[in-house]
Design a protein around this motif. Structure first.
Motif, PDB file in Angstrom:
ATOM      1  N   ILE A   1       4.701  15.380   8.073  1.00 59.71           N
ATOM      2  CA  ILE A   1       4.840  15.130   9.518  1.00 59.71           C
ATOM      3  C   ILE A   1       3.841  14.043   9.928  1.00 59.71           C
ATOM      4  CG2 ILE A   1       4.353  16.134  11.786  1.00 59.71           C
ATOM      5  CD1 ILE A   1       6.969  17.176  10.932  1.00 59.71           C
ATOM      6  N   ASN A   2       2.644  14.126   9.424  1.00 60.19           N
ATOM      7  CA  ASN A   2       1.643  13.125   9.768  1.00 60.19           C
ATOM      8  C   ASN A   2       2.008  11.744   9.237  1.00 60.19           C
ATOM      9  OD1 ASN A   2      -0.043  14.699  11.317  1.00 60.19           O
ATOM     10  ND2 ASN A   2      -1.051  15.555   9.507  1.00 60.19           N
ATOM     11  N   ARG A   3       2.599  11.725   8.071  1.00 58.50           N
ATOM     12  CA  ARG A   3       3.032  10.443   7.518  1.00 58.50           C
ATOM     13  C   ARG A   3       4.129   9.837   8.394  1.00 58.50           C
ATOM     14  NH1 ARG A   3       6.508   7.978   4.775  1.00 58.50           N
ATOM     15  NH2 ARG A   3       7.939   9.734   4.766  1.00 58.50           N
TER      16      ARG A   3
ATOM     17  N   HIS B   1      11.303  19.065  11.275  1.00 54.90           N
ATOM     18  CA  HIS B   1      11.782  18.025  10.350  1.00 54.90           C
ATOM     19  C   HIS B   1      13.244  17.709  10.624  1.00 54.90           C
ATOM     20  CE1 HIS B   1       8.659  16.857   7.569  1.00 54.90           C
ATOM     21  NE2 HIS B   1       8.272  18.108   7.404  1.00 54.90           N
ATOM     22  N   LEU B   2      14.020  18.754  10.820  1.00 52.62           N
ATOM     23  CA  LEU B   2      15.447  18.555  11.071  1.00 52.62           C
ATOM     24  C   LEU B   2      15.654  17.741  12.348  1.00 52.62           C
ATOM     25  CD1 LEU B   2      18.418  19.066  10.431  1.00 52.62           C
ATOM     26  CD2 LEU B   2      18.233  21.281  11.544  1.00 52.62           C
ATOM     27  N   TYR B   3      14.877  18.087  13.359  1.00 52.46           N
ATOM     28  CA  TYR B   3      14.953  17.353  14.623  1.00 52.46           C
ATOM     29  C   TYR B   3      14.668  15.863  14.372  1.00 52.46           C
ATOM     30  CZ  TYR B   3      14.552  17.017  19.764  1.00 52.46           C
ATOM     31  OH  TYR B   3      14.743  16.716  21.090  1.00 52.46           O
TER      32      TYR B   3
ATOM     33  N   ASP C   1       4.508  19.392  22.278  1.00 51.44           N
ATOM     34  CA  ASP C   1       4.137  20.731  21.801  1.00 51.44           C
ATOM     35  C   ASP C   1       4.614  20.993  20.378  1.00 51.44           C
ATOM     36  OD1 ASP C   1       2.941  21.187  24.154  1.00 51.44           O
ATOM     37  OD2 ASP C   1       4.645  22.254  25.069  1.00 51.44           O
ATOM     38  N   LEU C   2       5.830  20.500  20.097  1.00 53.40           N
ATOM     39  CA  LEU C   2       6.361  20.756  18.754  1.00 53.40           C
ATOM     40  C   LEU C   2       5.481  20.106  17.694  1.00 53.40           C
ATOM     41  CD1 LEU C   2      10.201  20.263  19.251  1.00 53.40           C
ATOM     42  CD2 LEU C   2       9.000  22.377  18.688  1.00 53.40           C
ATOM     43  N   GLY C   3       4.998  18.914  17.999  1.00 48.65           N
ATOM     44  CA  GLY C   3       4.155  18.194  17.055  1.00 48.65           C
ATOM     45  C   GLY C   3       2.877  18.969  16.762  1.00 48.65           C
ATOM     46  N   LYS C   4       2.348  19.579  17.785  1.00 48.74           N
ATOM     47  CA  LYS C   4       1.093  20.334  17.602  1.00 48.74           C
ATOM     48  C   LYS C   4       1.277  21.476  16.618  1.00 48.74           C
ATOM     49  CE  LYS C   4      -0.917  19.243  22.038  1.00 48.74           C
ATOM     50  NZ  LYS C   4      -0.376  19.511  23.376  1.00 48.74           N
ATOM     51  N   LYS C   5       2.486  22.054  16.665  1.00 47.77           N
ATOM     52  CA  LYS C   5       2.771  23.186  15.785  1.00 47.77           C
ATOM     53  C   LYS C   5       2.640  22.806  14.310  1.00 47.77           C
ATOM     54  CE  LYS C   5       5.886  26.194  18.299  1.00 47.77           C
ATOM     55  NZ  LYS C   5       7.273  26.569  18.497  1.00 47.77           N
ATOM     56  N   CYS C   6       2.924  21.545  14.028  1.00 48.01           N
ATOM     57  CA  CYS C   6       2.924  21.188  12.601  1.00 48.01           C
ATOM     58  C   CYS C   6       1.939  20.069  12.306  1.00 48.01           C
ATOM     59  CB  CYS C   6       4.326  20.843  12.126  1.00 48.01           C
ATOM     60  SG  CYS C   6       5.370  20.049  13.326  1.00 48.01           S
ATOM     61  N   LYS C   7       0.825  20.094  12.958  1.00 48.91           N
ATOM     62  CA  LYS C   7      -0.119  18.978  12.778  1.00 48.91           C
ATOM     63  C   LYS C   7      -0.798  18.999  11.411  1.00 48.91           C
ATOM     64  CE  LYS C   7      -4.279  20.825  15.117  1.00 48.91           C
ATOM     65  NZ  LYS C   7      -4.072  22.240  14.878  1.00 48.91           N
ATOM     66  N   GLU C   8      -0.679  20.096  10.696  1.00 44.68           N
ATOM     67  CA  GLU C   8      -1.294  20.149   9.365  1.00 44.68           C
ATOM     68  C   GLU C   8      -0.340  19.673   8.275  1.00 44.68           C
ATOM     69  OE1 GLU C   8      -4.306  20.662   8.960  1.00 44.68           O
ATOM     70  OE2 GLU C   8      -4.888  21.619  10.854  1.00 44.68           O
ATOM     71  N   ASP C   9       0.905  19.449   8.615  1.00 41.47           N
ATOM     72  CA  ASP C   9       1.881  19.070   7.600  1.00 41.47           C
ATOM     73  C   ASP C   9       1.699  17.599   7.219  1.00 41.47           C
ATOM     74  OD1 ASP C   9       4.682  20.168   6.448  1.00 41.47           O
ATOM     75  OD2 ASP C   9       4.820  18.023   6.855  1.00 41.47           O
ATOM     76  N   VAL C  10       1.442  17.368   5.940  1.00 37.14           N
ATOM     77  CA  VAL C  10       1.163  16.009   5.463  1.00 37.14           C
ATOM     78  C   VAL C  10       2.324  15.071   5.777  1.00 37.14           C
ATOM     79  CG1 VAL C  10       0.619  14.623   3.423  1.00 37.14           C
ATOM     80  CG2 VAL C  10      -0.211  16.968   3.582  1.00 37.14           C
TER      81      VAL C  10
ATOM     82  N   GLN D   1       9.756  26.699  13.200  1.00 34.72           N
ATOM     83  CA  GLN D   1       9.202  26.313  11.898  1.00 34.72           C
ATOM     84  C   GLN D   1       9.063  24.789  11.789  1.00 34.72           C
ATOM     85  OE1 GLN D   1       8.426  28.752   9.785  1.00 34.72           O
ATOM     86  NE2 GLN D   1       9.254  30.267  11.207  1.00 34.72           N
ATOM     87  N   THR D   2       8.112  24.395  10.942  1.00 32.89           N
ATOM     88  CA  THR D   2       7.926  22.970  10.682  1.00 32.89           C
ATOM     89  C   THR D   2       9.219  22.331  10.165  1.00 32.89           C
ATOM     90  OG1 THR D   2       5.644  23.407  10.104  1.00 32.89           O
ATOM     91  CG2 THR D   2       6.539  21.317   9.381  1.00 32.89           C
TER      92      THR D   2
END
Lengths: 908, 177
Positions: free
Chosen positions: A225-227, A192-194, A214-223, A187-188
């Motif tokens: 994470i991108n910030r 975040h926890l990581y 790879d983990l980053g790709k999983k959550c590339k839509e999360d605002v 999960q995203t």
């Protein structure tokens, strides 16, 4: 025996229903009825405990629950009933215990273990959490439990001393790495926890690697994470990637996103200023490229229907940077030109004023004047459609705000300033015709003209000290509130203006009309309750203080549950925030300040009789009056001082600061008003001379600190502190004499004299010659402070007198007792003086009509705005003055009554 | 011009500028936190370049089957930051998250039928009235007001099944929602 099956579920259900419906009496009856038949049924006892707790009988409830607890119940309904009682009474450690026991008996019950974990969460026991989470993970294998354990390690690290937090984080990171290798991160929120674990150790590159993998790709839509990713690109000097990311976001998703501009520009300018240090390709970077990019964004937003401010403000930022930092380069356009261009485009937006502030900050006065002229030139007076007229109003408002911000009004003298206010007021009145179709909840287009009027009038008051300006500011703002009923920007300064002239009830009314509640009670209540004692309306002030308390109770009850929720939903990115929120409210400075204010008020109210006041001190829990350094360092100031509108230049105090009626309450004030009641309690109840001595020394330290410090304690409060010091000393002397140390008898006279002098020194100056229109907050503050001082002294001396009389009937200390009695008489004379002062003040008032005329006459005898001369505003103005007059009169008469009642009931 | 980021729990101390506005309700802390605890990515705030709070949007994801959708619980902008396209930006963000993260069929919201300004704005954003909920807003003292349930289909709803024509006439009671 301790299972629920003992009692028929059908019989218990009505109890639950009654509790849900808050019908506690029938619920209690039902419990008692069933308990008669089954006196050992734990569920019945637990439920009865719950009912009792709800009825406010916490002691009985706890007693019952403890009986149940000792039987180590494992049934969920019993545990839940106990949990509800303990939670409500803040006994989180008891909940931990009952689930600890239950889990021991039932180690394979996953639900019980979950409850155990959550009990730890509520109790902020991060270490316990970690251990239980690991147990859960070992027994039940769910990944979720592993992440709970890691999160708990992070919380432990956050709360550990710096030297130890590293160990927790290293462990967390190792566990996380292992989880990643085993493919457990899905999960995203787990990503975040990581990131939380890595960022807490400043491992920026490692965190970036996670997001680029790879983990980053999983959550590339999360605002979020991108910030974080863009932030990391900057921190790791990945300028080219950051530029790409900023560019992509601006062109593809949002050309108005300030974050992206910041990333883009910061990276670009970095590359530009240190080209050698960077990756290949940096040589191709030049300013024109950045400019062209911004121009292309400008072009695209101009073509779209609604023009965004982003690319234009970004251009200003870029060129300003060039002017300031890049000596060899020239701006493509002069900053002044860009500012005027921006105004031309966005001058009719309210936020234009805020947008341009950073670029006008250090501008020379001549350029400022020119810019203002150019702003004015952008207004098209010839337009005749309503939309353009409204835009002109907004532009005009902004221009006036800029004039103020740029300090262009300082040259005005008193009369010119008044003319300026008249001009603003005309503009406001003219704007009203366009607002007739606005909804009731909306503000009029020209409202800010009125704010500007009030600011000029407040300036005049500060400069010339004439209260006529306060009255006028009140008139204009009140008139404008009539048109924009819900404009809080009017109400905040109005509260302060009324307070300046010693009015309490209208500010309270205005405050209530803003519907301030929940978390706002912590941030906004300072507007009303700070030094509310000085208002002289003691009962009303006490109520206002009580009314702020629900938020702190909600925090105790609700926030822990929400931290539990965040764990349940594995929303790891929010847990630290929730924990922080809980602490901010628990350790709220405002909460502590209100508590101290309440104690002052409660002592005063209890002082109507000696018996009552002794009882009050007996019940007063000094552990609630903390003031030690540890306590004070942890306090968090959440008070909102920024919501009041301000257009002053950056180098001048804000309107919020200017309109304060008294200095801002701070930790020193808190210490002062923690120690005073502690000393009083010690004298009244414990009679321990050593404790009093220690407290008196600390009080003296505060008084000296204040002389050197920020002067946030008022003169009268210093005098009060001084009186308490002397009172404490006198108490110590009396105790020493009582203990047979006769040599202290000589000291007695000098200390007693010091006390008498200290009280005398705090006597307010004679106010009987004051003019009605000059009544101010400070007058009431002086009177109430003296009231407070005399009150403490009188009850203190009373106790000393009793101490001597009771225990030393034959000890030959009659002379001392006589002296104490004389002192009481002196203090009573002070009260008489105070009362005389109040009576003199009361005689200022004739009848309302006459009084109002007098004030109005005074206002008109000074430079005043046209509004005061207008025939149609006279009834309105008189209505306001009438209310002010009544409030003053009530206040003075109320204080007379307080003094009278104090002596009446004591003489009985 | 604004910076969008997730709403933080401690932003509750900073939102007065927005929440002192009469039409913006202030809820108890657990209301905000319960949203943050479940849908942290559907609760965002916009800050001005100087760091002032300009407005925020809070939402949730709910529904079964083809009713699975994003819901706008609250959207608000402080008065001095109105008419600069902030609401537009925040709605787009919520729609994008509802689509890409939650894979919903549509986004919906409730609005007072009297609030013509807001209704017009939502229509501009691509929302249409799906139904009218009788007496949805009630403050206890006969101040009942109907709500429009407005919807905008997301790409997953290929056949636009989540919207209907003339939804204004589609009356429902609150208990049937």
């Amino acid at each position: 025996m301790n299972t629920i099956v003992d009692v028929n579920e059908r019989k218990i259900r009505p109890i639950y229903e009654a509790i849900d419906n808050c019908s506690y009496k029938p619920a209690l009856q039902q419990c008692n009825k069933l308990l008669k038949k089954q006196p050992d049924a734990l569920i019945l006892k637990a439920l009865k405990g719950l009912v009792l707790e709800r009825m406010g009988k916490s002691d009985e409830a706890l007693q019952l629950c403890n009986q149940v607890k000792e039987k180590n119940p494992t049934d969920e309904p019993i545990l839940q009933a106990l949990t509800m009682v303990y939670r409500s009474l803040g006994k989180h450690d008891e909940i931990v215990k009952i689930y600890d026991n239950a889990t021991r008996k039932n180690p394979n019950n996953e639900e019980l273990s979950n409850h155990w974990f959550m009990a730890m969460v509520r109790n902020s026991d991060f270490k316990g959490q970690q251990q239980v989470a690991l147990k859960l993970h070992k027994n039940f294998k769910l990944n979720k439990y592993l992440f709970w354990a890691i999160m708990s390690l992070v919380l432990q690290a956050e709360n550990a001393p710096a030297s130890q937090s590293g160990i927790f984080l290293e462990l967390a990171e190792r566990m996380m790495d292992k989880a990643v290798k085993e493919g457990k991160l899905e999960q995203t929120e787990e990503v975040h926890l990581y990131l939380i674990v890595l960022l807490a150790q400043n491992k920026f590159q490692a965190a970036l690697d996670v997001l680029e993998g790879d983990l980053g790709k999983k959550c590339k839509e999360d605002v979020e994470i991108n910030r974080i990713r863009s932030d990391l690109l900057l921190k790791t000097s990945n300028w080219i990637k950051a530029i790409e990311m900023g560019k992509k976001s601006l062109t593809e998703s949002n050309p108005d996103d300030w974050n992206s501009y910041n990333i883009y520009l910061e990276s670009y300018l970095h590359l530009l200023s240190e080209p050698d240090k960077n990756e290949n390709g940096s040589s191709s970077v030049n300013l024109d490229e950045a400019r062209e990019f911004l121009y292309s964004l400008q072009k695209s937003v101009i073509e779209s229907s609604d023009v965004k401010r982003g690319p234009f403000l970004a251009e200003l930022k870029l060129e300003k940077y060039i002017v300031e930092k890049l000596k060899d380069c020239k701006p493509a356009k002069e900053i002044d030109t860009l500012i005027v261009d921006y105004f031309l485009r966005f001058g009719s937006k309210d936020c234009c004023f805020e947008d341009l502030q950073p670029y006008l900050k250090e501008i020379h006065i001549d350029s400022a004047k020119k810019i203002i002229e150019k702003f004015k030139a952008t207004i098209d007076e010839s337009c005749d459609d309503e939309k353009s007229k409204i835009q002109n109003i907004k532009k005009n408002v902004n221009i006036h705000k800029f004039e103020r911000y740029l300090n262009l009004l300082v040259e005005y003298n008193e009369v010119e300033s008044i003319q300026y206010v008249n001009k603003l007021w005309h503009s406001y009145k003219d704007s009203l015709q366009y607002g007739t179709k606005l909804l009731e909840a909306e503000n009029q287009y020209g409202d800010d003209f009125v704010l500007l009027c009030s600011h000029v009038l407040i300036d005049l008051y500060k400069k010339f000290g004439k209260s006529s300006y306060i009255f006028q500011a009140i008139f204009l703002l009140e008139a404008a509130v009539k048109k924009s009923n819900y404009n809080f920007q009017f109400k905040l300064p109005l509260i302060r203006l009324y307070q300046t002239i010693g009015i309490f009830d209208r500010p309270l009314e205005l405050y209530k009309s803003m519907d301030i509640k929940h978390v706002q009670l912590d941030t906004m209540s300072h507007y009303i309750v700070s030094r509310s004692f000085s208002s002289g309306f003691f009962d009303e002030s006490t109520q206002a203080c009580y009314d702020t308390l629900p938020i702190y109770r909600s925090n105790e009850l609700e926030t822990p549950e929400m931290i539990v929720q965040a764990f349940k939903f594995t929303t790891f990115s929010k847990i630290q925030e929730f924990v922080a929120l809980r602490k901010e409210l628990e350790n709220s400075l405002q909460k502590a300040l209100v508590d101290r204010e309440m104690v002052r008020l409660e002592i005063l109210i209890a002082s109507k009789s000696n018996k009552q006041v002794i009882e009050y001190f007996q019940d007063l829990d000094v552990s609630e009056l903390s003031y030690d350094d540890g306590f004070c360092t942890n306090l968090r100031d959440n008070r909102d001082f920024v919501s009041m509108p301000n257009y002053n230049p950056d180098n001048k105090p804000t309107m919020e600061e200017i309109t304060r009626v008294s200095s801002k309450l701070d930790k020193l004030w808190l210490k002062l008003f923690s120690i005073i009641p502690r000393i009083l309690k010690c004298i009244h109840v414990e009679q321990n001379a050593d404790n009093v001595k220690q407290l008196v020394e600390e009080l003296e330290k505060i008084l000296t600190e204040e002389i050197k410090g920020d002067h946030n304690i008022m003169e009268q409060e210093m005098q009060l502190g001084n009186v308490i010091v002397k009172l404490g000393r006198l108490f110590i002397t009396v105790k020493e004499i009582q203990n047979g140390q006769k040599e202290f008898v000589q000291n007695f006279d000098s200390i007693a004299e010091e006390l008498v002098n200290a009280i005398k020194a705090s006597e307010p100056v004679d106010n009987s010659q004051i003019k009605l229109y000059d009544i101010k907050w400070l007058l009431f503050h002086q009177l109430t402070s003296f009231f407070e001082t005399c009150n403490y002294a009188l009850i203190g001396i009373g106790v000393l007198n009793e101490t001597l009389n009771v225990k030393n009937k034959k000890s030959g200390l009659k002379a001392l007792a006589q002296k104490l009695q004389n002192m009481s008489l002196t203090i009573k004379n002070h009260f008489t003086y105070l009362k005389k002062q109040l009576i003199c003040l009361n005689e200022l008032f004739k009848n309302d009509e006459e009084d109002c005329d007098k004030i109005l006459l005074y206002i008109k005898s000074e430079p005043h705005v046209e509004f005061c001369d207008e025939k149609e505003s006279v009834p309105f103005v008189k209505e306001i003055l009438g209310k002010i007059n009544t409030n003053w009169k009530n206040n003075i008469q109320n204080m007379i009554k307080e003094i009278d009642s104090k002596f009446e009931s004591n003489e009985k | 011009m604004s910076a969008v980021r997730r709403f933080k729990a401690t932003d509750l101390f900073k939102f007065n500028n927005v929440n002192l506005d009469f039409l913006t309700e202030t809820y108890n802390i657990s209301f905000y936190l319960s949203y943050l605890a479940r849908w942290p990515d559907l609760f965002c705030v916009q800050e001005s370049p100087n760091g002032a709070m300009m407005g925020y949007i809070m939402g949730k994801a709910e529904g079964r089957g083809k009713e699975w959708h994003g819901h706008v619980t609250a959207i608000t902008v402080a008065s001095e930051y109105r008419r600069i396209g902030l609401a537009d930006g925040m709605m787009k963000l919520l729609e994008s998250v509802s689509d890409k993260i939650y894979n919903g069929y549509f986004v919906d919201l409730f609005v007072r039928v009297s609030n013509t300004v807001a209704i017009g704005m939502y229509k501009k954003f691509g929302y249409s009235v799906y139904r009218r909920v009788i007496g949805y807003y009630s403050s206890g003292d006969n101040n009942e007001e109907d709500a429009f349930d407005m919807r905008k289909p997301l790409p997953r709803d290929v056949n636009k099944e989540s919207i209907i024509e003339n939804g204004e006439q589609n009356l429902v009671k609150p208990e049937d929602l």
